[in-house]
Write a protein that holds these residues in place. Structure first.
Motif, PDB file in Angstrom:
ATOM      1  N   GLY A 192      -7.296   1.452   9.770  1.00 40.18           N
ATOM      2  CA  GLY A 192      -6.870   2.841   9.767  1.00 40.18           C
ATOM      3  C   GLY A 192      -6.437   3.358   8.415  1.00 40.18           C
ATOM      4  N   CYS A 193      -6.390   2.524   7.398  1.00 39.77           N
ATOM      5  CA  CYS A 193      -5.990   2.964   6.064  1.00 39.77           C
ATOM      6  C   CYS A 193      -7.212   3.488   5.320  1.00 39.77           C
ATOM      7  CB  CYS A 193      -5.342   1.821   5.279  1.00 39.77           C
ATOM      8  SG  CYS A 193      -4.735   2.304   3.643  1.00 39.77           S
ATOM      9  N   THR A 194      -7.071   4.649   4.706  1.00 41.82           N
ATOM     10  CA  THR A 194      -8.182   5.286   3.998  1.00 41.82           C
ATOM     11  C   THR A 194      -8.043   5.188   2.482  1.00 41.82           C
ATOM     12  OG1 THR A 194      -7.032   7.425   4.056  1.00 41.82           O
ATOM     13  CG2 THR A 194      -8.514   6.913   5.897  1.00 41.82           C
ATOM     14  N   CYS A 241      -6.293  -1.918  -0.177  1.00 42.85           N
ATOM     15  CA  CYS A 241      -5.707  -2.271   1.114  1.00 42.85           C
ATOM     16  C   CYS A 241      -6.798  -2.180   2.173  1.00 42.85           C
ATOM     17  CB  CYS A 241      -4.553  -1.322   1.450  1.00 42.85           C
ATOM     18  SG  CYS A 241      -3.858  -1.573   3.097  1.00 42.85           S
ATOM     19  N   ASN A 283       1.268  -1.198   4.154  1.00 42.32           N
ATOM     20  CA  ASN A 283       0.871  -2.588   4.403  1.00 42.32           C
ATOM     21  C   ASN A 283       1.237  -3.471   3.215  1.00 42.32           C
ATOM     22  OD1 ASN A 283      -0.441  -4.850   5.583  1.00 42.32           O
ATOM     23  ND2 ASN A 283      -2.277  -4.397   4.377  1.00 42.32           N
ATOM     24  N   GLU A 293      -0.045   4.164   0.901  1.00 45.89           N
ATOM     25  CA  GLU A 293      -0.414   5.082   1.982  1.00 45.89           C
ATOM     26  C   GLU A 293       0.096   4.628   3.342  1.00 45.89           C
ATOM     27  OE1 GLU A 293      -4.476   6.657   4.184  1.00 45.89           O
ATOM     28  OE2 GLU A 293      -4.495   6.267   2.034  1.00 45.89           O
ATOM     29  N   CYS A 294      -0.218   3.384   3.720  1.00 49.13           N
ATOM     30  CA  CYS A 294       0.152   2.909   5.057  1.00 49.13           C
ATOM     31  C   CYS A 294       1.339   1.956   5.037  1.00 49.13           C
ATOM     32  CB  CYS A 294      -1.038   2.236   5.737  1.00 49.13           C
ATOM     33  SG  CYS A 294      -1.598   0.719   4.909  1.00 49.13           S
ATOM     34  N   CYS A 309       0.843  -1.189   0.000  1.00 45.54           N
ATOM     35  CA  CYS A 309       0.000   0.000   0.000  1.00 45.54           C
ATOM     36  C   CYS A 309       0.883   1.246   0.000  1.00 45.54           C
ATOM     37  CB  CYS A 309      -0.918  -0.006   1.220  1.00 45.54           C
ATOM     38  SG  CYS A 309      -2.001   1.446   1.321  1.00 45.54           S
TER      39      CYS A 309
END
Length: 202
Positions: A154-156, A150, A135, A132-133, A130
């Motif tokens: 907590g991932c947007t 993902c 993962n 963003e985070c 991912c």
């Protein structure tokens, strides 16, 4: 006495001239040896450049040089998809990637070979990350041209419909291995012989 002095002067002049001539001979010999060595080195270089490379030498140099490989997917009409490592520049003169299907019979010492499918159509086990985070996850049904979301806590990224494309795709895991991993992840069964704790949650 005058004659004796004149004889001494003539002898000293002769010795000096002989010494200077000897040094001139040594210098000339040194320059001659240096020029001859330079000439021999030039002849050797010209000889090396004049010798044309042979097929054996070119093949040895190609084998000694490191070859970059890539993993490509091929599809056999009878036995399905398979993966093979090939040269990154292609193993054919026209740059194509060709590999033999090991399950097909070999006739006359030659097996059936197939051309690799396009990279964007490769399917298998993909490795995702991912953006963003951070993962990381794997999927056994990944396709290079399809992104996955993902679902980390907590991932947007999924809310914004921003998916991640696989960083790498290789052969999928077989069914028996997936079943074994699924059984290992299952929760342990409840033991009916264990007495119930009545004070739980009270």
């Amino acid at each position: 006495e005058a004659r004796l002095e004149e004889a001494r002067r003539v002898h000293a002049q002769a010795s000096q001239d002989s010494q200077s001539s000897s040094w001139d001979v040594v210098d000339s010999l040194g320059s001659l040896s240096i020029s001859s060595s330079n000439a021999s080195e030039t002849e050797e270089q010209d000889l090396v450049q004049a010798v044309p490379p042979t097929h054996a030498n070119l093949q040895a140099q190609a084998q000694a040089a490191p070859v970059e490989t890539v993993r490509r997917q091929f599809v056999c009409p009878e036995h399905g998809a398979y993966w093979k490592k090939v040269s990154a520049s292609g193993n054919k003169r026209n740059g194509e990637f060709v590999a033999r299907c090991k399950k097909c019979p070999v006739v006359g010492g030659v097996g059936l070979k197939y051309v690799a499918i396009p990279v964007e159509e490769e399917r298998g086990k993909g490795l995702f990350e991912c953006g963003e985070c951070g993962n990381v996850w794997t999927s056994n049904t990944a396709c290079r041209s399809l992104a996955q979301y993902c679902w980390a806590e907590g991932c947007t990224a999924s809310d914004r419909m921003q998916g991640a494309y696989p960083k790498e795709v290789r052969a999928p895991d077989p069914g028996w291995l997936r079943a074994r991993r699924f059984r290992a992840r299952r929760e342990p069964p409840i033991d009916e012989n264990v007495p119930f704790d009545e004070g739980f949650g009270g």
